[in-house]
Design a protein around this motif. Structure first.
Motif, PDB file in Angstrom:
ATOM      1  N   SER A  18      55.271  -0.310  14.596  1.00 34.20           N
ATOM      2  CA  SER A  18      55.150  -0.692  15.980  1.00 34.20           C
ATOM      3  C   SER A  18      54.482   0.368  16.605  1.00 34.20           C
ATOM      4  CB  SER A  18      56.578  -1.000  16.323  1.00 34.20           C
ATOM      5  OG  SER A  18      56.603  -0.995  17.753  1.00 34.20           O
ATOM      6  N   ARG A  19      53.723   0.008  17.758  1.00 38.55           N
ATOM      7  CA  ARG A  19      53.120   0.821  18.586  1.00 38.55           C
ATOM      8  C   ARG A  19      53.755   0.693  20.149  1.00 38.55           C
ATOM      9  NH1 ARG A  19      50.417   4.827  16.321  1.00 38.55           N
ATOM     10  NH2 ARG A  19      49.055   4.940  18.100  1.00 38.55           N
ATOM     11  N   GLU A  20      55.129   0.122  19.965  1.00 46.05           N
ATOM     12  CA  GLU A  20      55.830  -0.294  21.228  1.00 46.05           C
ATOM     13  C   GLU A  20      55.946   0.845  22.142  1.00 46.05           C
ATOM     14  OE1 GLU A  20      59.087  -2.717  20.751  1.00 46.05           O
ATOM     15  OE2 GLU A  20      58.257  -3.634  19.112  1.00 46.05           O
ATOM     16  N   GLY A  21      56.308   1.906  21.652  1.00 44.42           N
ATOM     17  CA  GLY A  21      56.950   3.284  22.418  1.00 44.42           C
ATOM     18  C   GLY A  21      56.755   4.568  21.747  1.00 44.42           C
ATOM     19  N   GLY A  22      57.331   5.667  22.547  1.00 42.26           N
ATOM     20  CA  GLY A  22      56.899   6.975  22.000  1.00 42.26           C
ATOM     21  C   GLY A  22      57.677   7.122  20.564  1.00 42.26           C
ATOM     22  N   ILE A  23      58.851   6.827  20.366  1.00 42.59           N
ATOM     23  CA  ILE A  23      59.675   7.181  19.279  1.00 42.59           C
ATOM     24  C   ILE A  23      58.885   6.380  17.840  1.00 42.59           C
ATOM     25  CG2 ILE A  23      61.361   5.329  19.461  1.00 42.59           C
ATOM     26  CD1 ILE A  23      61.686   8.984  17.763  1.00 42.59           C
ATOM     27  N   GLU A  24      58.394   5.352  18.240  1.00 43.96           N
ATOM     28  CA  GLU A  24      57.805   4.594  17.046  1.00 43.96           C
ATOM     29  C   GLU A  24      56.441   5.165  16.585  1.00 43.96           C
ATOM     30  OE1 GLU A  24      59.219   2.971  19.790  1.00 43.96           O
ATOM     31  OE2 GLU A  24      60.897   2.245  18.348  1.00 43.96           O
ATOM     32  N   ILE A  25      55.638   5.590  17.760  1.00 45.63           N
ATOM     33  CA  ILE A  25      54.287   6.441  17.399  1.00 45.63           C
ATOM     34  C   ILE A  25      54.684   7.668  16.601  1.00 45.63           C
ATOM     35  CG2 ILE A  25      52.483   7.746  18.216  1.00 45.63           C
ATOM     36  CD1 ILE A  25      52.720   5.404  20.680  1.00 45.63           C
ATOM     37  N   VAL A  26      55.692   8.344  16.946  1.00 48.96           N
ATOM     38  CA  VAL A  26      56.178   9.772  16.237  1.00 48.96           C
ATOM     39  C   VAL A  26      56.589   9.442  14.955  1.00 48.96           C
ATOM     40  CG1 VAL A  26      57.716  11.713  16.340  1.00 48.96           C
ATOM     41  CG2 VAL A  26      56.760  10.723  18.498  1.00 48.96           C
ATOM     42  N   VAL A  27      57.397   8.468  14.808  1.00 53.50           N
ATOM     43  CA  VAL A  27      57.810   8.170  13.472  1.00 53.50           C
ATOM     44  C   VAL A  27      56.523   7.663  12.494  1.00 53.50           C
ATOM     45  CG1 VAL A  27      59.220   6.363  12.113  1.00 53.50           C
ATOM     46  CG2 VAL A  27      60.236   7.468  13.953  1.00 53.50           C
ATOM     47  N   LYS A  28      55.738   6.999  13.015  1.00 55.21           N
ATOM     48  CA  LYS A  28      54.752   6.664  11.982  1.00 55.21           C
ATOM     49  C   LYS A  28      53.772   7.553  11.615  1.00 55.21           C
ATOM     50  CE  LYS A  28      50.342   3.815  12.153  1.00 55.21           C
ATOM     51  NZ  LYS A  28      49.548   2.663  12.937  1.00 55.21           N
ATOM     52  N   GLU A  29      53.448   8.450  12.631  1.00 52.34           N
ATOM     53  CA  GLU A  29      52.482   9.851  12.499  1.00 52.34           C
ATOM     54  C   GLU A  29      53.238  10.830  11.521  1.00 52.34           C
ATOM     55  OE1 GLU A  29      49.272   9.673  13.192  1.00 52.34           O
ATOM     56  OE2 GLU A  29      49.717   7.518  14.127  1.00 52.34           O
ATOM     57  N   LEU A  30      54.458  11.072  11.867  1.00 49.27           N
ATOM     58  CA  LEU A  30      55.176  12.365  11.210  1.00 49.27           C
ATOM     59  C   LEU A  30      55.189  11.657   9.789  1.00 49.27           C
ATOM     60  CD1 LEU A  30      56.532  14.964  11.238  1.00 49.27           C
ATOM     61  CD2 LEU A  30      58.609  13.799  12.016  1.00 49.27           C
ATOM     62  N   SER A  31      56.037  10.340   9.554  1.00 48.68           N
ATOM     63  CA  SER A  31      56.212   9.851   8.410  1.00 48.68           C
ATOM     64  C   SER A  31      55.206   9.813   7.438  1.00 48.68           C
ATOM     65  CB  SER A  31      56.988   8.687   8.526  1.00 48.68           C
ATOM     66  OG  SER A  31      56.273   7.666   8.958  1.00 48.68           O
ATOM     67  N   THR A  32      53.988   9.266   7.897  1.00 46.10           N
ATOM     68  CA  THR A  32      52.727   9.109   6.921  1.00 46.10           C
ATOM     69  C   THR A  32      52.066  10.548   6.764  1.00 46.10           C
ATOM     70  OG1 THR A  32      51.172   8.786   8.917  1.00 46.10           O
ATOM     71  CG2 THR A  32      52.066   6.591   7.803  1.00 46.10           C
TER      72      THR A  32
END
Length: 192
Positions: A18-32
């Motif tokens: 999801s690109r809905e909000g701040g936490i989703e972007i952080v989770v995607k970038e950090l986790s990958t």
């Protein structure tokens, strides 16, 4: 120690893609990025619903990150409903014994307004976005303080009269405080 690989679990976000909000972007970038370095990363996603109304990609793995929807982990004691709306959401609000919003950060929490409008006993963290809404018509605990939350919930569960006191007061209070008629009146005053 530098070569030791980590086991990482991420909880609470909407969906890793999801690109809905701040936490989703952080989770995607950090986790990958952590997975690319060889760490084992599992993301426990809250929902496969996108705020635009569309469904989010429901794959079980993305760039080395294992994705597990929490709604698939329901048990006899815990049910993860996933995104709900309409009659099912109304049934959930109508039949809730206690509504808990343990947020550390919110805007105006519409789910809190909805929960109170259905006459729920609400338990909220002491962030201004919640306390300004509920005033003295809900139970408030110190944000991020699991012990305080546990104690407040236990007190309510041991004393059902408190729960019913909050239930009796919630709907009238919130519907009067945030009425559409009042919004219309204020809008007219603003633009006259």
């Amino acid at each position: 120690m530098a070569d030791q690989k980590l086991n990482i679990a991420m909880f609470g976000h909407k969906h890793v893609l999801s690109r809905e909000g701040g936490i989703e972007i952080v989770v995607k970038e950090l986790s990958t990025r952590m997975a690319a370095k060889g760490h084992k990363v599992v993301c426990y996603d809250r929902s496969t619903h996108h705020v635009s109304g569309g469904e989010i990609d429901d794959r079980s793995e993305y760039k080395g990150v294992k994705i597990i929807p929490v709604w698939s982990m329901s048990s006899d004691n815990v049910i993860f409903t996933g995104f709900q709306q309409g009659q099912i959401l109304e049934e959930l609000y109508s039949n809730a014994y206690i509504y808990c919003l343990p947020s550390d950060l919110e805007g105006m929490p519409l789910s809190l307004l909805e929960a109170m409008s259905y006459g729920n006993c609400c338990v909220v963290s002491d962030i201004p976005e919640c306390t300004e809404v509920v005033e003295d018509k809900a139970v408030v605990f110190k944000k991020s303080n699991i012990r305080d939350l546990k104690e407040k919930l236990e007190k309510l569960l041991e004393n059902s009269e408190y729960i019913y006191k909050y239930k009796r007061e919630a709907a009238d209070f919130i519907c009067n405080k945030y009425s559409w008629d009042d919004v219309v009146d204020r809008t007219e005053v603003l633009y006259k």
